[in-house]
Each structure stands twice: as C-alpha cells, then as structure tokens.
Design a protein around this motif. Structure first.
Motif, PDB file in Angstrom:
ATOM      1  N   LYS A 106      -0.773  -3.209  -4.471  1.00  0.00           N
ATOM      2  CA  LYS A 106      -1.148  -2.643  -5.680  1.00  0.00           C
ATOM      3  C   LYS A 106      -2.063  -3.346  -6.514  1.00  0.00           C
ATOM      4  N   TRP A 107      -3.172  -2.707  -7.134  1.00  0.00           N
ATOM      5  CA  TRP A 107      -3.769  -3.586  -8.275  1.00  0.00           C
ATOM      6  C   TRP A 107      -4.048  -2.811  -9.548  1.00  0.00           C
ATOM      7  N   GLN A 132     -14.496  -2.383 -13.509  1.00  0.00           N
ATOM      8  CA  GLN A 132     -15.086  -2.696 -12.149  1.00  0.00           C
ATOM      9  C   GLN A 132     -14.177  -2.542 -11.069  1.00  0.00           C
ATOM     10  N   VAL A 133     -12.983  -2.947 -11.129  1.00  0.00           N
ATOM     11  CA  VAL A 133     -11.941  -3.119  -9.909  1.00  0.00           C
ATOM     12  C   VAL A 133     -10.962  -1.685 -10.086  1.00  0.00           C
ATOM     13  N   GLY A 134     -10.919  -1.253 -11.262  1.00  0.00           N
ATOM     14  CA  GLY A 134      -9.941  -0.040 -11.435  1.00  0.00           C
ATOM     15  C   GLY A 134      -8.520  -0.316 -11.301  1.00  0.00           C
ATOM     16  N   ALA A 135      -8.022   0.810 -10.648  1.00  0.00           N
ATOM     17  CA  ALA A 135      -6.370   0.540 -10.227  1.00  0.00           C
ATOM     18  C   ALA A 135      -6.127   1.444  -9.119  1.00  0.00           C
ATOM     19  N   GLY A 136      -5.117   1.051  -8.196  1.00  0.00           N
ATOM     20  CA  GLY A 136      -5.038   1.626  -6.957  1.00  0.00           C
ATOM     21  C   GLY A 136      -4.037   0.986  -6.109  1.00  0.00           C
ATOM     22  N   ILE A 194      -7.062  -0.298   6.803  1.00  0.00           N
ATOM     23  CA  ILE A 194      -6.289  -0.367   5.441  1.00  0.00           C
ATOM     24  C   ILE A 194      -6.814   0.948   4.764  1.00  0.00           C
ATOM     25  N   ARG A 195      -5.542   1.597   4.277  1.00  0.00           N
ATOM     26  CA  ARG A 195      -5.763   2.739   3.544  1.00  0.00           C
ATOM     27  C   ARG A 195      -5.978   2.361   2.062  1.00  0.00           C
ATOM     28  N   LEU A 196      -7.232   2.720   1.510  1.00  0.00           N
ATOM     29  CA  LEU A 196      -7.293   2.329  -0.037  1.00  0.00           C
ATOM     30  C   LEU A 196      -7.106   3.472  -0.868  1.00  0.00           C
ATOM     31  N   GLU A 197      -6.247   3.612  -1.670  1.00  0.00           N
ATOM     32  CA  GLU A 197      -5.872   4.747  -2.679  1.00  0.00           C
ATOM     33  C   GLU A 197      -6.350   4.206  -4.282  1.00  0.00           C
TER      34      GLU A 197
END
Length: 102
Positions: A1-2, A7-11, A26-29
């Motif tokens: 999680k980030w 620029q990079v947001g959250a997900g 990889i699944r990026l949400e």
C-alpha cells in the motif's frame, strides 16, 4: 500500500502471478487522485549473458483519462518513469551481482 502526494496518489499493489526467471504480474489499485485498476507486468528473457526486462502496463481508460490524453503526452510522462524504474532495477541487480560474486 502507498499514500503520497498528488503525483503518486494512494493505492495498493498485489503480486498476482510470479514465474521465477520469466514473469511477475502485479495488480495496481489506485485510490487517489483517480480510482482505477491496472495490470503491470515484468517479463524476463535471457539475451546472451544478460537478461532483457520488459515492463508493460495496461488497464481500461475512463472518460477522465481519455480526456487527459487529449492534452497530455501520457506516453512521455509515464515512459520517463518506466525508463527511470528500469535504470534503478539495473543498478540494483548489477550492484548485488558484484556483491555476491566478487
């Protein structure tokens, strides 16, 4: 999680498939700034005494993404990040190769 700036947001990202020496998928949400789901894939192929790495990203574009594509060069914006990410990966692998095989 980030969770980061605009620029990079959250997900979050989840490894959904891994084949040693062949593939990582990889699944990026994405949650912020715009919700969405993409798939990233790293494929590895022997090429002489080296390994060729291909990094791809795919996903559906919603209306906002399509509209942004009219005004922004998304390939250039994301392509630069891919280039930097691959250069970072190369540096790490080469550094570790020297450290483990002096």
């Amino acid at each position: 999680k980030w969770s980061g700036n605009m620029q990079v947001g959250a997900g979050k990202m989840t490894i959904v498939e891994s084949k040693p020496n062949e593939l990582i998928r990889i699944r990026l949400e994405f949650e912020k700034p715009m919700p969405g789901t993409n798939m990233a894939e790293f494929s590895f192929k022997a090429d002489g005494g080296q390994t060729r790495v291909t990094w791809s990203n795919s996903g559906d574009k919603n209306f906002v993404c399509k509209a942004m594509g009219l005004f922004m060069d998304m390939d250039k914006m994301i392509g630069d990040m891919f280039d930097q990410g691959l250069a970072n990966l190369k540096a790490i692998v080469e550094k570790n190769a020297v450290a483990t095989h002096p």
